[in-house]
Design an enzyme around this catalytic site. Sequence first.
Site, PDB file in Angstrom:
ATOM      1  NE  ARG A  52      -4.147  -1.820   0.455  1.00 41.55           N
ATOM      2  CZ  ARG A  52      -3.930  -3.052  -0.180  1.00 41.55           C
ATOM      3  NH1 ARG A  52      -2.964  -3.586  -0.747  1.00 41.55           N
ATOM      4  NH2 ARG A  52      -4.861  -3.837   0.003  1.00 41.55           N
ATOM      5  CB  SER A  64      -8.822  -0.569   4.063  1.00 42.68           C
ATOM      6  OG  SER A  64      -9.305  -2.030   3.420  1.00 42.68           O
ATOM      7  CD  GLU A  74      -5.857   1.125   2.097  1.00 44.64           C
ATOM      8  OE1 GLU A  74      -5.327   0.189   2.838  1.00 44.64           O
ATOM      9  OE2 GLU A  74      -6.426   1.350   1.072  1.00 44.64           O
TER      10      GLU A  74
HETATM   11  C1  LIG Z   1     -15.348   0.097  -1.669  1.00 45.94           C
HETATM   12  C2  LIG Z   1     -13.991   0.368  -1.639  1.00 45.94           C
HETATM   13  C3  LIG Z   1     -13.150  -0.757  -1.601  1.00 45.94           C
HETATM   14  C4  LIG Z   1     -11.736  -0.347  -2.044  1.00 45.94           C
HETATM   15  N1  LIG Z   1     -11.011  -1.594  -2.082  1.00 45.94           N
HETATM   16  C5  LIG Z   1      -9.660  -1.419  -2.436  1.00 45.94           C
HETATM   17  C6  LIG Z   1      -8.940  -2.489  -2.391  1.00 45.94           C
HETATM   18  O1  LIG Z   1      -9.283  -3.763  -2.449  1.00 45.94           O
HETATM   19  N2  LIG Z   1      -7.478  -2.435  -2.644  1.00 45.94           N
HETATM   20  C7  LIG Z   1      -6.918  -1.063  -2.527  1.00 45.94           C
HETATM   21  O2  LIG Z   1      -5.692  -0.991  -2.820  1.00 45.94           O
HETATM   22  N3  LIG Z   1      -7.946   0.029  -2.374  1.00 45.94           N
HETATM   23  C8  LIG Z   1      -9.157  -0.147  -2.266  1.00 45.94           C
HETATM   24  N4  LIG Z   1      -9.857   0.972  -2.155  1.00 45.94           N
HETATM   25  C9  LIG Z   1      -9.312   2.229  -2.198  1.00 45.94           C
HETATM   26  C10 LIG Z   1      -9.107   3.130  -3.434  1.00 45.94           C
HETATM   27  O3  LIG Z   1     -10.036   2.545  -4.345  1.00 45.94           O
HETATM   28  C11 LIG Z   1      -7.922   2.824  -4.089  1.00 45.94           C
HETATM   29  O4  LIG Z   1      -6.761   3.396  -3.302  1.00 45.94           O
HETATM   30  C12 LIG Z   1      -7.835   3.755  -5.652  1.00 45.94           C
HETATM   31  O5  LIG Z   1      -6.565   3.603  -6.254  1.00 45.94           O
HETATM   32  C13 LIG Z   1      -8.300   5.124  -5.259  1.00 45.94           C
HETATM   33  O6  LIG Z   1      -8.367   5.792  -6.603  1.00 45.94           O
HETATM   34  P1  LIG Z   1      -8.961   7.199  -6.815  1.00 45.94           P
HETATM   35  O7  LIG Z   1      -8.842   7.403  -8.297  1.00 45.94           O
HETATM   36  O8  LIG Z   1     -10.246   7.239  -6.379  1.00 45.94           O
HETATM   37  O9  LIG Z   1      -8.019   8.086  -6.116  1.00 45.94           O
HETATM   38  P2  LIG Z   1      -8.330   9.293  -5.025  1.00 45.94           P
HETATM   39  O10 LIG Z   1      -9.083   8.993  -3.908  1.00 45.94           O
HETATM   40  O11 LIG Z   1      -9.058  10.308  -5.824  1.00 45.94           O
HETATM   41  O12 LIG Z   1      -6.686   9.928  -4.658  1.00 45.94           O
HETATM   42  C14 LIG Z   1      -6.072   9.072  -3.862  1.00 45.94           C
HETATM   43  C15 LIG Z   1      -4.574   9.584  -3.693  1.00 45.94           C
HETATM   44  O13 LIG Z   1      -4.063   9.619  -5.089  1.00 45.94           O
HETATM   45  C16 LIG Z   1      -3.822  10.907  -5.549  1.00 45.94           C
HETATM   46  N5  LIG Z   1      -3.980  10.880  -6.901  1.00 45.94           N
HETATM   47  C17 LIG Z   1      -4.937  10.646  -7.340  1.00 45.94           C
HETATM   48  N6  LIG Z   1      -4.783  10.458  -8.758  1.00 45.94           N
HETATM   49  C18 LIG Z   1      -3.601  11.221  -9.112  1.00 45.94           C
HETATM   50  C19 LIG Z   1      -2.882  11.297 -10.355  1.00 45.94           C
HETATM   51  N7  LIG Z   1      -3.252  11.192 -11.382  1.00 45.94           N
HETATM   52  N8  LIG Z   1      -1.398  11.945  -9.905  1.00 45.94           N
HETATM   53  C20 LIG Z   1      -1.170  12.162  -8.674  1.00 45.94           C
HETATM   54  N9  LIG Z   1      -1.845  11.900  -7.706  1.00 45.94           N
HETATM   55  C21 LIG Z   1      -3.054  11.255  -7.892  1.00 45.94           C
HETATM   56  C22 LIG Z   1      -4.786  11.692  -4.756  1.00 45.94           C
HETATM   57  O14 LIG Z   1      -4.092  13.176  -4.510  1.00 45.94           O
HETATM   58  C23 LIG Z   1      -4.577  11.187  -3.315  1.00 45.94           C
HETATM   59  O15 LIG Z   1      -3.574  11.369  -2.592  1.00 45.94           O
HETATM   60  C24 LIG Z   1     -11.078   0.776  -2.089  1.00 45.94           C
HETATM   61  C25 LIG Z   1     -12.098   1.823  -1.816  1.00 45.94           C
HETATM   62  C26 LIG Z   1     -13.335   1.776  -1.683  1.00 45.94           C
HETATM   63  C27 LIG Z   1     -14.136   2.920  -1.555  1.00 45.94           C
END
Ligand SMILES: Cc1cc2nc3c(=O)[nH]c(=O)nc-3n(C[C@H](O)[C@H](O)[C@H](O)COP(=O)(O)OP(=O)(O)OC[C@H]3O[C@@H](n4cnc5c(N)ncnc54)[C@H](O)[C@@H]3O)c2cc1C
Length: 358
Positions: free
Chosen positions: A167, A242, A337
Amino acid sequence: VRDGLWMPSVRLDRANTFGLPAEAEFVCRPKHLDELRTVVAEAQKRGLEWWVMGGGSNLLLGPQIGGVCLMPAITGIKVVVETEDDVTLDVGAGVNWHELVRFAVGQGWSGIENLALIPGTVGAAPIQNIGAYGVEIAESTVGVHVLRCADLGQELLPAEACGFSYRSSVFKTTAKGRYLITGLRLCLSRRFVARDDYPDVAQELRRMGLAQPVHPAQVAEAVTRVRRRKLPDWRRFGNAGSFFQNPVVSTEHFARLQRDIPDLAGYPAAKGYKVSAARLIDLAGWKGRREGAILVWPRQPLVLVNTGGGTASQVLTLAERIVNDVVRRFAVQLVPEVQLVGISHAISAESSAQDRQG
Ligand SMILES: Cc1cc2nc3c(=O)[nH]c(=O)nc-3n(C[C@H](O)[C@H](O)[C@H](O)COP(=O)(O)OP(=O)(O)OC[C@H]3O[C@@H](n4cnc5c(N)ncnc54)[C@H](O)[C@@H]3O)c2cc1C
């Protein structure tokens, strides 16, 4: 400021999967690299802070967030190299992660099928090295396309330079704020070997009558079914997955924990053993408890749920109570996380709701 590109005072309540009330001073959705460069240069010129949001699925947003919220909307999936064994792809940061998984398994390409149904964008995937059911994105990553914030130059950072670990990556640690991720280069296999050693997935495959899966789509389907059963659907029950990472404790600490909790599982990690945060939270009695509108999800206590009308402050209060209790009982420090944005207060065992108000 170019018309249509910068949007002032934008509500993000529906843009974050927690469904928390939040407003950004500005939002921009650059659709290609040049637009992204223009926006960042403009923000720098105007002395405005900027931050990045993908699908908002790993964020805890404060109610008022100053500066510019960048939502990279660069799309596209392009095959770069194709051999008999594998295929190398360039995928835009704005592509929805699960759509990419669906596309890949639809082609019969394997490597990311265990990561089905993870919300969010491709651009965010390498940041915390998304992982599920025994697979991490690091394993398929050839490199990450970035824009350097310092000089707005473009670069393909090779996977070895990304410092991927559980992570985590350099994007969250040593190189935090240094890059904007514009895309991901992945190598997927044409020769499917199932990664079904994770008990839940193996069991689900057996239930589906597919004890020996022959196609990545079958594993993706099993993973999807398991996730739908275990995790709350964020569209109905706002959450960010998480909330805490699984902590890593020293070998001695793990032995002590096992004396009190003989069936506590531990997975060898770089500096000791990784233990289940959900198990510790459950043992501390937090499953199903709530703070205001925020509920510790009864089927997965690692997930905090906004049952409706919740606030970031309620989430922080509940998270801190859990952290303090787990420290007191097990001497284990849980680390969030989720990424905090527009919240100056860090979640730790020492802090309290009073500090936050003060
Ligand atoms: C129901 C649920 C289940 C999930 N299950 C998992 C799982 O099984 N495994 C897991 O690892 N995660 C899981 N997650 C967490 C999440 O889905 C991941 O971390 C995902 O990669 C976040 O993507 P996002 O586009 O929504 O990022 P955001 O939440 O919008 O951003 C996350 C971080 O990344 C940064 N960021 C986003 N895009 C960029 C970019 N292009 N350049 C630079 N920085 C950037 C943001 O500034 C922030 O710091 C889950 C979340 C939910 C709601």
